[in-house]
Design an enzyme around this catalytic site. Structure first.
Site, PDB file in Angstrom:
ATOM      1  N   ASP A   1       0.870  -1.163   0.000  1.00  0.00           N
ATOM      2  CA  ASP A   1       0.000   0.000   0.000  1.00  0.00           C
ATOM      3  C   ASP A   1       0.911   1.218   0.000  1.00  0.00           C
ATOM      4  O   ASP A   1       1.913   1.253   0.715  1.00  0.00           O
ATOM      5  CB  ASP A   1      -0.884  -0.001   1.243  1.00  0.00           C
ATOM      6  CG  ASP A   1      -1.770   1.231   1.296  1.00  0.00           C
ATOM      7  OD1 ASP A   1      -2.417   1.512   0.279  1.00  0.00           O
ATOM      8  OD2 ASP A   1      -1.792   1.900   2.344  1.00  0.00           O
TER       9      ASP A   1
ATOM     10  N   ASP B   1      -1.375  -0.243   6.475  1.00  0.00           N
ATOM     11  CA  ASP B   1      -1.486   0.441   7.767  1.00  0.00           C
ATOM     12  C   ASP B   1      -2.880   0.976   8.030  1.00  0.00           C
ATOM     13  O   ASP B   1      -3.134   1.540   9.094  1.00  0.00           O
ATOM     14  CB  ASP B   1      -0.477   1.591   7.862  1.00  0.00           C
ATOM     15  CG  ASP B   1      -0.774   2.714   6.873  1.00  0.00           C
ATOM     16  OD1 ASP B   1      -1.591   2.493   5.952  1.00  0.00           O
ATOM     17  OD2 ASP B   1      -0.197   3.801   7.024  1.00  0.00           O
TER      18      ASP B   1
END
Length: 778
Positions: A301, A533
């Protein structure tokens, strides 16, 4: 559900909290990640193999041949090492788990303070926000529009909107918004027992290596006892003494038990967790070390992994006839009204500052919706990704966003709408473009370069504009960064298999699409790791073979991940990958050495059940072989660096090394048995020759398993060979070995010794390759 209504201004008082604690209305701590000290001792001591060894030791004690009990000393030493290593790892993991444990924001005596989840009591008022995972059952008392993932309870991944008065279940993940939750059920009364790893819908498959080893142990468990009984009975029926029958049977059964293999695997994984802990990496599941070692696709990501997650507001670019000052003022109002706490909102709030505004309706940012909005002063304004705001993005707007994205900006649209409808607002009119910059993590380029050199393909899966993401990926040195696609354009049923084959960078990805892409890589035969996250990464992390979370990420993400980078330092991933590969590669390499003894012991037992002679070893005679050719060297070899890609070589190593070696041992022992009969050699002589030849063949196998050789490995093999010679020269009586400094015996054993290497290599090159050619190795 509780009848009491706790004040939303004050929360519980200290006296009320204490009263509930005294009444037992307190939450429970999360289950520990590691086994308790009692469990570690119990599980290492009370094993089937240890029980068999103790029984065998009792039989040897009964014979009065006490020196043959030395094999128990090796067992005790191995068990002690295993307990020590696991306790050391436990202390490290527990310490890190405390540091990374989620805190709950509790309203008490008018103040919001962070507390451990175990401190929550009945009727507690808990402040929740995006990314939190609720540790108790509760009731929504106040909200700006909570969106909740209840998939671990309902099985449905779609977000659920929660309003005031709605019930919310422990384990639920807050996807958007914030609010106050009053605890209605804590401890045993809630789903707290399932909270640990509650975001995981399914447990991962067990370790491939441990599965193979456990299968071997299961087969041996069924085999050892009947084989030992058959050998004991047949020895007595031949007229041998009871002592000889017991010692031969014990030697056979001890040889069949690969006790060190089980120990080595558990110790290596525990030591790996300890090493990673020293690099501030929390390992939540030991088998995950192996899973990561096998990874060949790493999905990233962008925010928090490639970039630091520290966003900076650059400026607003007015659109059409709107003035810059008016657009900036409107942006400050909508940011204040929404009052989100994600990274983008924080960057905007820091740059623009607070302003006075009264919102009549708020829709906080949602990972699935990808926009947020608020109604105030008679207007409704939204901020978000243009593809998710407009049914069709206007061509001129799309072109300008593309230009800005190519410059590395993250571009959001601020638009006035007639209604805050979902999934897209009604009648959007562009007011301006919000330009935000990301900063790369330090050393990220070198880190990605290392992964590429280690045959790990890097893929970027992000919710941001694909052009922006590709620009950042290119700056970070990710190969194929220009192969990008906007996932908002692929429709509701995309061909994920084709997408993963054609592209490296995926932008505007929804959480469900992230999981679909991960699944497609797995379908293509890849082992996939996912880093993230945020809550938008939860589905993909759940789908992946191995998941890694940053310490700065949401609590829900950290509770799901197999690894947590406690310093949010992505460079630590190099250490994680290397440690996993080192552990697995070394176990696969040395496992064959343990199985040599198992294989030839099983074969010899079957043969000597029908032979007229005694089993060729006594228990004490196996000690030099087990210790010097297997136990000691494998401990050192398991610590050697080996960071090559995992190829699933366990059974291949067994076929290449263990099978030829075991055949050689059995063959030479049968030859020595025939020579003993021919030259009328007694048992002490033939058993000494058997130990000599078995040790030499095991030494050759050790030399091959240690490849590629270096100075340390050559020195290690030479040291083991020297100690083996010392056993014959100076410790013969201890190990029931006769003196080999006899030219009559030399005429027998020297030709055997000289032939051992070429025979072993010939068998390995001939039999091994012939068998391997018929097997498709995965």
């Amino acid at each position: 559900m509780t009848e009491r209504t706790t004040s939303l201004e004050q929360g519980l008082t200290a006296a009320e909290v204490q009263a509930r604690i005294d009444a037992g209305q307190q939450n429970e701590p999360l289950p520990p990640l590691t086994r308790s000290t009692k469990q570690i001792f119990r599980d290492n001591l009370l094993t089937l193999f240890n029980l068999i060894n103790v029984i065998l030791g009792g039989l040897v004690f009964f014979t009065g041949s006490y020196k043959n009990l030395l094999f128990l000393g090796v067992i005790v030493m191995n068990t002690a090492i295993g307990i020590f290593q696991e306790l050391r790892s436990k202390r490290q993991v527990d310490k890190l788990a405390i540091l990374s444990a989620a805190k709950s924001q509790l309203l008490r005596d008018g103040q919001v303070t962070a507390h451990d989840q175990a401190d929550i009591v009945q009727d507690e008022v808990i402040q929740v926000t995006r990314g939190d995972q609720l540790p108790v059952d509760g009731l929504v008392r106040e909200t700006t529009g909570l969106e909740v993932d209840e998939s671990q309870i309902t099985g449905e991944a779609d977000p659920v909107i929660k309003g005031v008065g709605d019930a919310i279940v422990s384990g639920s993940v807050i996807l958007g918004g914030h609010g106050l939750i009053q605890a209605t059920a804590v401890g045993h009364g809630s789903f707290i027992k399932q909270l640990a790893r509650s975001a995981k819908s399914n447990r991962r498959t067990t370790s491939q290596l441990l599965t193979i080893i456990n299968r071997i142990i299961k087969i041996l468990t069924i085999t050892i006892i009947p084989l030992g009984a058959a050998l004991f009975i047949s020895t007595l029926l031949r007229g041998e003494s009871q002592t000889r029958a017991i010692l031969g049977t014990v030697a056979a059964m001890v040889g069949m038990i690969p006790e060190g293999l089980v120990l080595l695997t558990s110790v290596a994984l525990a030591a790996g967790a300890f090493t990673l802990g020293r690099h501030q990496v929390l390992v939540r599941e030991l088998p995950a070390i192996e899973a990561l070692a096998r990874v060949d696709v790493l999905c990233l990501d962008k925010t928090g992994t490639i970039t630091s997650g520290q966003l900076k507001f650059d400026h607003v670019e007015p659109w059409a006839t709107a003035s810059a000052d008016k657009v900036t003022a409107t942006l400050a109002q909508v940011v204040t009204a929404i009052n989100d706490d994600n990274e983008t909102a924080q960057a905007l709030r820091t740059a623009l500052g607070p302003t006075k505004v009264t919102a009549t309706k708020v829709l906080p940012f949602s990972s699935a919706r990808k926009w947020s909005g608020a109604s105030f002063d008679g207007q409704s304004v939204v901020i978000g990704a243009p593809e998710f705001i407009y049914q069709t993005v206007p061509a001129d707007l799309k072109q300008r966003i593309q230009q800005l994205a190519q410059q590395g900006f993250r571009v959001l649209v601020m638009a006035r709408v007639s209604q805050l409808t979902t999934p897209k607002p009604t009648d959007p009119t562009t007011l301006g473009l919000i330009l935000i910059t990301d900063e790369l993590r330090p050393h990220v380029k070198n880190t990605f370069g290392y992964f590429a050199n280690q045959d790990v393909a890097l893929k970027v899966i992000s919710g941001d504009n694909p052009v922006t993401v590709a620009s950042i990926a290119d700056r970070a040195g990710i190969a194929g960064a220009q192969q990008l696609i906007d996932m908002s354009t692929v429709g509701t049923s995309p061909d994920y298999d084709q997408l993963v084959a054609d592209y490296t960078v995926f932008g505007r990805v929804t959480p469900q699409q992230k999981a679909g892409l991960i699944n497609a890589y797995q379908t293509a035969g890849h082992t996939v790791a996912m880093t993230g996250d945020g809550v938008n990464d939860l589905l993909a992390m759940r789908q992946s073979d191995c998941s890694i979370a940053m310490a700065t990420g949401s609590e829900a993400t950290k509770s799901l991940a197999d690894f947590v980078l406690l310093e949010s330092n992505f460079d630590a991933m190099i250490q994680v990958l290397n440690e996993g590969r080192r552990v697995i590669n070394n176990i696969e390499r040395v496992a064959a050495l343990y199985l040599i003894k198992t294989m030839y012991s099983v074969a010899l037992t079957l043969i000597f059940v029908f032979m007229s002679h005694s089993y060729p070893f006594e228990p004490i005679q196996l000690t030099p072989i087990s210790s010097l050719m297997v136990g000691i060297p494998t401990f050192f070899l398991a610590l050697q660096p080996d960071y090559t890609r995992i190829t699933g070589r366990f059974m291949k190593q067994v076929m290449e090394i263990a099978v030829p070696a075991a055949i050689c041992v059995v063959g030479y022992i049968l030859v020595i048995d025939m020579l003993g009969t021919e030259f009328q050699l007694d048992f002490t002589v033939t058993s000494t020759l058997n130990v000599l030849m078995t040790g030499i063949i095991s030494l050759n196998a050790l030399l091959i398993a240690a490849r590629p050789l270096n100075r340390f490995k050559i020195g290690l093999v030479a040291a083991m060979a020297s100690l083996f010679v010392v056993c014959f020269l100076f410790a013969g009586k201890i190990f029931s070995l006769v003196n080999l400094l006899d030219w009559h015996l030399a005429m027998i054993y020297l030709p055997l010794m000289l032939s051992a290497y070429p025979v072993f290599i010939g068998l390995q090159n001939g039999l091994g390759k012939r068998v391997l050619s018929k097997i498709r190795w995965k």
